[in-house]
Design an enzyme around this catalytic site. Sequence first.
Site, PDB file in Angstrom:
ATOM      1  N   GLY A  51    -102.129 167.673 -15.030  1.00  0.00           N
ATOM      2  CA  GLY A  51    -102.614 166.625 -15.948  1.00  0.00           C
ATOM      3  C   GLY A  51    -103.151 165.371 -15.268  1.00  0.00           C
ATOM      4  O   GLY A  51    -103.153 165.232 -14.044  1.00  0.00           O
ATOM      5  N   HIS A 273     -93.771 146.858 -21.910  1.00  0.00           N
ATOM      6  CA  HIS A 273     -94.046 146.012 -20.743  1.00  0.00           C
ATOM      7  C   HIS A 273     -93.746 144.527 -21.019  1.00  0.00           C
ATOM      8  O   HIS A 273     -93.067 143.858 -20.255  1.00  0.00           O
ATOM      9  CB  HIS A 273     -95.508 146.131 -20.302  1.00  0.00           C
ATOM     10  CG  HIS A 273     -95.965 147.536 -20.054  1.00  0.00           C
ATOM     11  ND1 HIS A 273     -95.143 148.505 -19.542  1.00  0.00           N
ATOM     12  CD2 HIS A 273     -97.168 148.137 -20.229  1.00  0.00           C
ATOM     13  CE1 HIS A 273     -95.818 149.642 -19.420  1.00  0.00           C
ATOM     14  NE2 HIS A 273     -97.053 149.445 -19.832  1.00  0.00           N
ATOM     15  N   LYS A 415     -98.374 123.635 -13.054  1.00  0.00           N
ATOM     16  CA  LYS A 415     -99.315 122.573 -13.428  1.00  0.00           C
ATOM     17  C   LYS A 415     -98.506 121.296 -13.646  1.00  0.00           C
ATOM     18  O   LYS A 415     -97.534 121.295 -14.409  1.00  0.00           O
ATOM     19  CB  LYS A 415    -100.060 122.981 -14.693  1.00  0.00           C
ATOM     20  CG  LYS A 415    -101.064 124.090 -14.398  1.00  0.00           C
ATOM     21  CD  LYS A 415    -101.444 124.885 -15.611  1.00  0.00           C
ATOM     22  CE  LYS A 415    -102.269 124.103 -16.602  1.00  0.00           C
ATOM     23  NZ  LYS A 415    -102.767 125.017 -17.669  1.00  0.00           N
TER      24      LYS A 415
HETATM   25  N1  LIG Z   1    -103.235 130.170  -7.481  1.00  0.00           N
HETATM   26  C1  LIG Z   1    -104.230 130.408  -8.272  1.00  0.00           C
HETATM   27  O1  LIG Z   1    -104.919 131.390  -8.122  1.00  0.00           O
HETATM   28  C2  LIG Z   1    -104.493 129.480  -9.384  1.00  0.00           C
HETATM   29  C3  LIG Z   1    -105.483 129.798 -10.264  1.00  0.00           C
HETATM   30  N2  LIG Z   1    -105.754 128.998 -11.310  1.00  0.00           N
HETATM   31  C4  LIG Z   1    -106.828 129.420 -12.198  1.00  0.00           C
HETATM   32  O2  LIG Z   1    -107.349 128.341 -12.887  1.00  0.00           O
HETATM   33  C5  LIG Z   1    -107.793 128.737 -14.177  1.00  0.00           C
HETATM   34  C6  LIG Z   1    -107.217 127.815 -15.238  1.00  0.00           C
HETATM   35  O3  LIG Z   1    -105.805 127.834 -15.207  1.00  0.00           O
HETATM   36  P1  LIG Z   1    -104.946 128.189 -16.501  1.00  0.00           P
HETATM   37  O4  LIG Z   1    -103.548 128.283 -16.062  1.00  0.00           O
HETATM   38  O5  LIG Z   1    -105.532 129.329 -17.210  1.00  0.00           O
HETATM   39  O6  LIG Z   1    -105.046 126.875 -17.352  1.00  0.00           O
HETATM   40  P2  LIG Z   1    -105.809 126.449 -18.667  1.00  0.00           P
HETATM   41  O7  LIG Z   1    -105.078 125.276 -19.134  1.00  0.00           O
HETATM   42  O8  LIG Z   1    -107.261 126.371 -18.405  1.00  0.00           O
HETATM   43  O9  LIG Z   1    -105.582 127.624 -19.696  1.00  0.00           O
HETATM   44  C7  LIG Z   1    -104.335 128.058 -20.063  1.00  0.00           C
HETATM   45  C8  LIG Z   1    -104.456 129.316 -20.866  1.00  0.00           C
HETATM   46  O10 LIG Z   1    -104.701 128.998 -22.205  1.00  0.00           O
HETATM   47  C9  LIG Z   1    -105.379 130.045 -22.836  1.00  0.00           C
HETATM   48  N3  LIG Z   1    -106.458 129.480 -23.665  1.00  0.00           N
HETATM   49  C10 LIG Z   1    -107.772 129.344 -23.392  1.00  0.00           C
HETATM   50  N4  LIG Z   1    -108.404 128.838 -24.457  1.00  0.00           N
HETATM   51  C11 LIG Z   1    -107.476 128.619 -25.403  1.00  0.00           C
HETATM   52  C12 LIG Z   1    -107.507 128.116 -26.713  1.00  0.00           C
HETATM   53  N5  LIG Z   1    -108.638 127.726 -27.266  1.00  0.00           N
HETATM   54  N6  LIG Z   1    -106.349 128.046 -27.394  1.00  0.00           N
HETATM   55  C13 LIG Z   1    -105.208 128.436 -26.862  1.00  0.00           C
HETATM   56  N7  LIG Z   1    -105.109 128.941 -25.615  1.00  0.00           N
HETATM   57  C14 LIG Z   1    -106.239 129.027 -24.900  1.00  0.00           C
HETATM   58  C15 LIG Z   1    -105.931 130.949 -21.768  1.00  0.00           C
HETATM   59  O11 LIG Z   1    -105.188 132.155 -21.747  1.00  0.00           O
HETATM   60  P3  LIG Z   1    -105.589 133.401 -22.651  1.00  0.00           P
HETATM   61  O12 LIG Z   1    -107.059 133.596 -22.636  1.00  0.00           O
HETATM   62  O13 LIG Z   1    -104.862 134.486 -21.962  1.00  0.00           O
HETATM   63  O14 LIG Z   1    -105.093 133.129 -23.998  1.00  0.00           O
HETATM   64  C16 LIG Z   1    -105.620 130.181 -20.503  1.00  0.00           C
HETATM   65  O15 LIG Z   1    -105.283 131.001 -19.438  1.00  0.00           O
HETATM   66  C17 LIG Z   1    -107.322 130.159 -14.356  1.00  0.00           C
HETATM   67  O16 LIG Z   1    -108.403 131.015 -14.150  1.00  0.00           O
HETATM   68  C18 LIG Z   1    -106.292 130.335 -13.277  1.00  0.00           C
HETATM   69  O17 LIG Z   1    -106.197 131.659 -12.796  1.00  0.00           O
HETATM   70  C19 LIG Z   1    -105.035 127.881 -11.535  1.00  0.00           C
HETATM   71  C20 LIG Z   1    -104.029 127.511 -10.680  1.00  0.00           C
HETATM   72  C21 LIG Z   1    -103.689 128.279  -9.522  1.00  0.00           C
HETATM   73  O1  LIG Z   2     -98.860 151.455 -19.891  1.00  0.00           O
HETATM   74  C1  LIG Z   2    -100.028 151.109 -19.932  1.00  0.00           C
HETATM   75  O2  LIG Z   2    -100.491 150.268 -18.991  1.00  0.00           O
HETATM   76  C2  LIG Z   2    -101.878 150.237 -18.682  1.00  0.00           C
HETATM   77  C3  LIG Z   2    -102.109 148.997 -17.833  1.00  0.00           C
HETATM   78  O3  LIG Z   2    -101.389 149.116 -16.636  1.00  0.00           O
HETATM   79  P1  LIG Z   2    -101.821 148.238 -15.372  1.00  0.00           P
HETATM   80  O4  LIG Z   2    -100.780 148.538 -14.375  1.00  0.00           O
HETATM   81  O5  LIG Z   2    -103.185 148.720 -14.985  1.00  0.00           O
HETATM   82  O6  LIG Z   2    -101.855 146.830 -15.816  1.00  0.00           O
HETATM   83  C4  LIG Z   2    -102.730 150.234 -19.935  1.00  0.00           C
HETATM   84  O7  LIG Z   2    -104.093 150.340 -19.597  1.00  0.00           O
HETATM   85  C5  LIG Z   2    -102.340 151.408 -20.818  1.00  0.00           C
HETATM   86  O8  LIG Z   2    -103.059 151.337 -22.031  1.00  0.00           O
HETATM   87  C6  LIG Z   2    -100.866 151.385 -21.101  1.00  0.00           C
HETATM   88  O9  LIG Z   2    -100.482 152.609 -21.724  1.00  0.00           O
END
Ligand SMILES: NC(=O)C1=CN([C@@H]2O[C@H](COP(=O)(O)OP(=O)(O)OC[C@H]3O[C@@H](n4cnc5c(N)ncnc54)[C@H](OP(=O)(O)O)[C@@H]3O)[C@@H](O)[C@H]2O)C=CC1
Ligand SMILES: O=C1O[C@H](COP(=O)(O)O)[C@@H](O)[C@H](O)[C@H]1O
Length: 528
Positions: A51, A273, A415
Amino acid sequence: MGDSNPSAADTILAFEQIAAMQKGVQILKAGLKDEPEEHKPHVFVVLGASGDLAKKKIYPTLWRLYIDGLLPENTKFIGYARSKLTVDDIKEKCSPFLKVQDSEKDKVEEFWKVNSYVAGLYDKQADFKNLDTHLTTLSANASRLFYLALPPSVYDTVTSNIKSSCMTKVAGCWTRVIIEKPFGKDLDSSEKLSKHLAKLFTEDQLYRIDHYLGKEMVQNLLCMRFGNRIFGPVWNRDNIAAVVITFKEPFGTQGRGGYFDEFGIIRDVMQNHLLQIMCLTAMEKPVSMAAEDIRDEKVKVLKAVTALTLDDVVLGQYQGDPDGKTEDSKKGYRDDPTVPKGSKTATYALACLNVANERWDGVPFILKCGKATNERKAEVRIQFKDVPGNIFPDGQLKRNELVMRVQPGEAVYCKMMTKVPGMAIGAEETELDLTYNHRYEGVKMPDAYERLILDVFLGSQMHFVRTDELREAWRIFTPLLHTVESAGGPTPIAYKYGTRGPKEADDLARKRGLLYTGTYQWKSLNKL
Ligand SMILES: NC(=O)C1=CN([C@@H]2O[C@H](COP(=O)(O)OP(=O)(O)OC[C@H]3O[C@@H](n4cnc5c(N)ncnc54)[C@H](OP(=O)(O)O)[C@@H]3O)[C@@H](O)[C@H]2O)C=CC1
Ligand SMILES: O=C1O[C@H](COP(=O)(O)O)[C@@H](O)[C@H](O)[C@H]1O
């Protein structure tokens, strides 16, 4: 360890080292008491060897463990399925997924030489007797691992046949059975399966895999929480405004719509998960790092979670984006020919859970997951409350957030506010940043399956789901799932392929206490 070909001595050393580390934290359950486990023979049986899961995950994982010298020195692999295949057929199917380096060409041939294949039906006891004879011929005194890479419809018969015909009878050897989700579809069906398994096996013979428990950052949650003084005192309802646990994937069902439609996103990702991650985030400190102590705490916190109702969730289903850049993105969920016409199955879900205990009551645990969204991401986000007695200009202070990014690119960042550097005295948002690619450059991160399969060899159940844990998980979701799937159940809200999901989900999260300002700017020149 490492990528070069290990000698037998290296193999023993690697296994000993890992076993010793496991032992060091008192989680080793069986095996190493009398004769070292690494010197004993083992057979690993892949049921469903023909599979998809077997070829994409299980064989590649066994190969990786083999080449990295992490398995006991005398381990043999046996495929079992209905099709009349040979090891060469399995080898051909698996080769695109095996990731063999040029320097590993000889070793991969050695790997296939310790493989064999037995064809047989899943419901025919005589075929399992034949498998048993094969295993005994290969190695009369081996411990046995059975991996069910099979559809759940045959779990009952296959496990009964393992029990009646394939258990090791040799003193000092053990038999362990590894099962993949789905573990039932609701509380009743899961209980039925659990009762069936309990009649056949003891709990310590059963390994229910949730592969998220094998991911680096998920395993790091225990260390972050209980190995740092700075987090313990603030990890509660007095200081935390909301916890968000997210899983997103930027692609749709990719032809798996038929399977997916039977389960939906809540069963596919959230009930297992995300809930497991939530347990590790919310549970009390276990008495020790022993598997049963950890699993006891996970069960306790699950018991405190109130069962979900429709008011706690927003459900969505993706629609094709006519302007999408790929053919996949132009197609909606219902355009997948394997999805039943008019399906109301959710491909996105946000649920707000309440842990009704002294530490957490009133803090929303927001679990959200979606297919065909804007990015691939899995993370845990702890949003802290506003600073009391603010002395800064209105609106300047933003809430602290601690983010543990599971994927892509493991990272922990916090943050926080800092003084604007220079002459100004105001505060601005910045971060403390632990990006693994920088701090641990070159360190190889094992795949989740590698860790978990090795754990089974070692007899460590720390990262596997216990029966009572599973029961509680289904208790939380079953009433909701039944309502959603009843005749008058809700129609999921449409969202466009490649977006963050329905806006209503953000609205619910905000109403429950999550504050998104959109002001944070991450400035990094380094790639993840
Ligand atoms: N070490 C590293 O690599 C670091 C990377 N970063 C990067 O910086 C970027 C910004 O940081 P992040 O922590 O996301 O901070 P933000 O404050 O920009 O966003 C926080 C989270 O809020 C969610 N969001 C976006 N729009 C909305 C909305 N309109 N209403 C409610 N929730 C919303 C998003 O998650 P969602 O879409 O899942 O809902 C988002 O990830 C990210 O890409 C992050 O990976 C920052 C710090 C360190
Ligand atoms: O168990 C599952 O997980 C995968 C995602 O796994 P990841 O390790 O790639 O993040 C998801 O695509 C699948 O639908 C679900 O059954």
